[in-house]
Design a protein around this motif. Structure first.
Motif, PDB file in Angstrom:
ATOM      1  N   SER A 140       0.825  -1.218   0.000  1.00  0.00           N
ATOM      2  CA  SER A 140       0.000   0.000   0.000  1.00  0.00           C
ATOM      3  C   SER A 140       0.854   1.259   0.000  1.00  0.00           C
ATOM      4  O   SER A 140       0.489   2.254  -0.613  1.00  0.00           O
ATOM      5  N   GLU A 141       1.970   1.220   0.686  1.00  0.00           N
ATOM      6  CA  GLU A 141       2.791   2.435   0.780  1.00  0.00           C
ATOM      7  C   GLU A 141       3.910   2.478  -0.264  1.00  0.00           C
ATOM      8  O   GLU A 141       4.225   3.534  -0.791  1.00  0.00           O
ATOM      9  N   LYS A 142       4.488   1.340  -0.530  1.00  0.00           N
ATOM     10  CA  LYS A 142       5.672   1.343  -1.404  1.00  0.00           C
ATOM     11  C   LYS A 142       5.370   1.139  -2.877  1.00  0.00           C
ATOM     12  O   LYS A 142       6.203   1.424  -3.726  1.00  0.00           O
ATOM     13  N   GLY A 143       4.208   0.599  -3.169  1.00  0.00           N
ATOM     14  CA  GLY A 143       3.904   0.316  -4.566  1.00  0.00           C
ATOM     15  C   GLY A 143       4.654  -0.904  -5.070  1.00  0.00           C
ATOM     16  O   GLY A 143       5.177  -1.703  -4.287  1.00  0.00           O
ATOM     17  N   LEU A 144       4.710  -1.019  -6.398  1.00  0.00           N
ATOM     18  CA  LEU A 144       5.318  -2.200  -7.026  1.00  0.00           C
ATOM     19  C   LEU A 144       6.529  -1.787  -7.857  1.00  0.00           C
ATOM     20  O   LEU A 144       6.440  -0.970  -8.760  1.00  0.00           O
ATOM     21  N   PHE A 145       7.654  -2.398  -7.526  1.00  0.00           N
ATOM     22  CA  PHE A 145       8.930  -2.149  -8.194  1.00  0.00           C
ATOM     23  C   PHE A 145       9.146  -3.269  -9.203  1.00  0.00           C
ATOM     24  O   PHE A 145       9.141  -4.443  -8.851  1.00  0.00           O
ATOM     25  N   LEU A 146       9.294  -2.898 -10.481  1.00  0.00           N
ATOM     26  CA  LEU A 146       9.549  -3.910 -11.514  1.00  0.00           C
ATOM     27  C   LEU A 146      10.952  -3.698 -12.058  1.00  0.00           C
ATOM     28  O   LEU A 146      11.332  -2.563 -12.362  1.00  0.00           O
ATOM     29  N   SER A 147      11.699  -4.773 -12.201  1.00  0.00           N
ATOM     30  CA  SER A 147      13.028  -4.592 -12.795  1.00  0.00           C
ATOM     31  C   SER A 147      13.567  -5.909 -13.326  1.00  0.00           C
ATOM     32  O   SER A 147      12.964  -6.973 -13.160  1.00  0.00           O
TER      33      SER A 147
END
Lengths: 271, 172
Positions: A140-147
């Motif tokens: 909810s706070e950090k979101g989604l990191f794609l790499s």
């Protein structure tokens, strides 16, 4: 024996050589020259171009700042809006942070099972391209990191939880790293998923291998360096020779101490 | 400073047929023009990363091999949904892995070609580079990004495996 080998090598060397006609070569040459119009002169032996374009540099810097702010916001447990969290924590707050960190670094068996169950559901959501379902697991706070694993420190795209349902409609090309001969890997989120998270092969349930405590390699180390408090679940395709492929699902606890998805990182064998 | 187009143009006329021939054997099809073109475009765009430790030819072969594998990966979704390995699929999907498509002169060459196509990838690669393309151990090691001893060992084993396959075929 030696004669046999020589005989075989002789036969190999006599297999026909294939070549293109001169006219085909000339046509291809023209196409190549046209394609290279924009790279007329380059510096040989240059440094690895970490950031070729200002746009990329700015975007990456913004992502790093955003992640830092989100991280700070999260551990301070204030639930404040992004950008408002700029002050340095005082001694009490630091102590609280430490306690929170210690609490976060411990994971109970129940939590472990919960993370693994979530990972399986996320795997299915990715295979079915069910972005609404995927979003429900996103931090909810950090979101989604794609790499991509090889470029985890340099390049990524970060999406807020509420952006994830429309992820496949995002036509922005993000920069993920470099491929062969330093080719830029630029994909939309859909392109990224089609290239690295193919539903009917890699994410095929027949291929599904699951490992939450992999000792298979040291791949986890770089992810842990990036996400120190995270729980990592790896799905991988078993290699036969040297070809392998993995997707790492990275979880961190939210303010309510529920483990949520913070990153999807794709890794594969590079020839 | 390097004029990219001049360099690539020169390399193209020197090595494009070598790259073409390599890709024909590597992918088991003669339909490799697009791959050859991609190799030289990639080389042009990545010329600044070219290091003089390897010759242009071995560097281009490295890009060609990576491009062929990457192309196979792109096609992966179209391949069978069963749990066969990428290694197996990589060759299965070269649907024209058929000696008729390659200009093989006689039955013996066809048999040899099919036997090579059935080798494990690490043997097949070394066989194509060393045995068919006639590259040195050092060049082959540079392309496969491995040690020279590994090339020697794999080549020796590949020859052995090939000979065994051929004699098994002869017994049938």
């Amino acid at each position: 024996m030696k004669n046999n080998q020589n005989n075989l090598e002789d036969k190999l060397s006599k297999l026909p050589t294939h070549s293109m006609s001169k006219s085909k070569q000339d046509r291809m040459h023209q196409h190549i020259m046209n394609a290279l119009n924009d790279v007329e002169v380059q510096q040989p032996e240059g440094r690895h171009p970490l950031m070729k374009r200002l746009q990329i540099g700015v975007a990456s810097a913004a992502a790093i700042v955003l992640i830092s702010i989100l991280g700070l916001s999260f551990v301070m447990n204030h639930g404040e809006q992004i950008g408002e969290q700029t002050q340095t924590p005082n001694a009490n707050e630091r102590e609280n942070l430490q306690e929170q960190d210690e609490k976060n670094s411990e994971i109970t068996e129940e939590e472990q099972v919960s993370v693994e169950e979530k990972a399986t559901e996320i795997y299915d959501a990715l295979r079915n391209r069910d972005m609404d379902l995927l979003s429900s697991f996103v931090h909810s706070e950090k979101g989604l990191f794609l790499s991509l694993y090889d470029y985890i420190e340099q390049f990524s795209a970060v999406f807020e939880k509420d952006e994830v349902p429309a992820l496949l409609e995002d036509n922005t090309e993000y920069f993920w790293g470099y491929g062969d001969a330093n080719m830029e890997l630029k994909y939309t989120p859909t392109g990224y998923m089609d290239r690295y998270l193919k539903p009917d092969t890699f994410l095929n349930s027949d291929n599904k291998m699951f490992d939450s405590e992999t000792q298979r390699s040291d791949l986890n180390e770089r992810i842990q360096a990036k996400f120190p408090k995270a729980k990592i679940v790896e799905f991988y395709k078993e290699p036969v020779y040297e070809d392998w492929k993995s997707v790492f699902l990275v979880f961190e606890p939210n303010n309510a101490s529920n483990w949520e998805l913070v990153a999807i990182i794709s890794a594969e064998w590079t020839p | 400073m390097t004029n990219v187009r001049e360099t690539i143009s020169e390399w193209f006329y020197l090595y494009s047929n070598d790259v073409y021939n390599f890709l024909v054997y590597y992918t088991c099809t003669t339909d490799v023009e697009d791959l050859v073109q991609e190799v030289f475009i990639k080389a042009g765009r990545g010329l600044h990363s070219y290091k003089n430790q390897s010759s242009p030819k071995t560097w281009l072969f490295t890009i060609a091999r990576n491009t062929a594998i990457d192309e196979a990966r792109k096609k992966e979704t179209k391949i069978s949904k069963n749990s066969t390995t990428f290694d197996e699929r990589f060759w299965e999907q070269q649907t024209s892995a058929n000696p008729e498509h390659i200009l093989l002169k006689n039955e013996e060459q066809k048999e040899l070609y099919l036997s090579i196509s059935r080798l494990k990838r690490k043997f097949r690669e070394v066989m194509i580079l060393r045995g068919i393309q006639g590259l040195s151990v050092r060049e082959t090691a540079q392309i496969l990004n491995c040690k020279e001893t590994e090339v020697r060992t794999n080549y020796h084993r590949a020859i052995k495996a090939l000979r065994q396959q051929i004699s098994e075929e002869d017994l049938k």
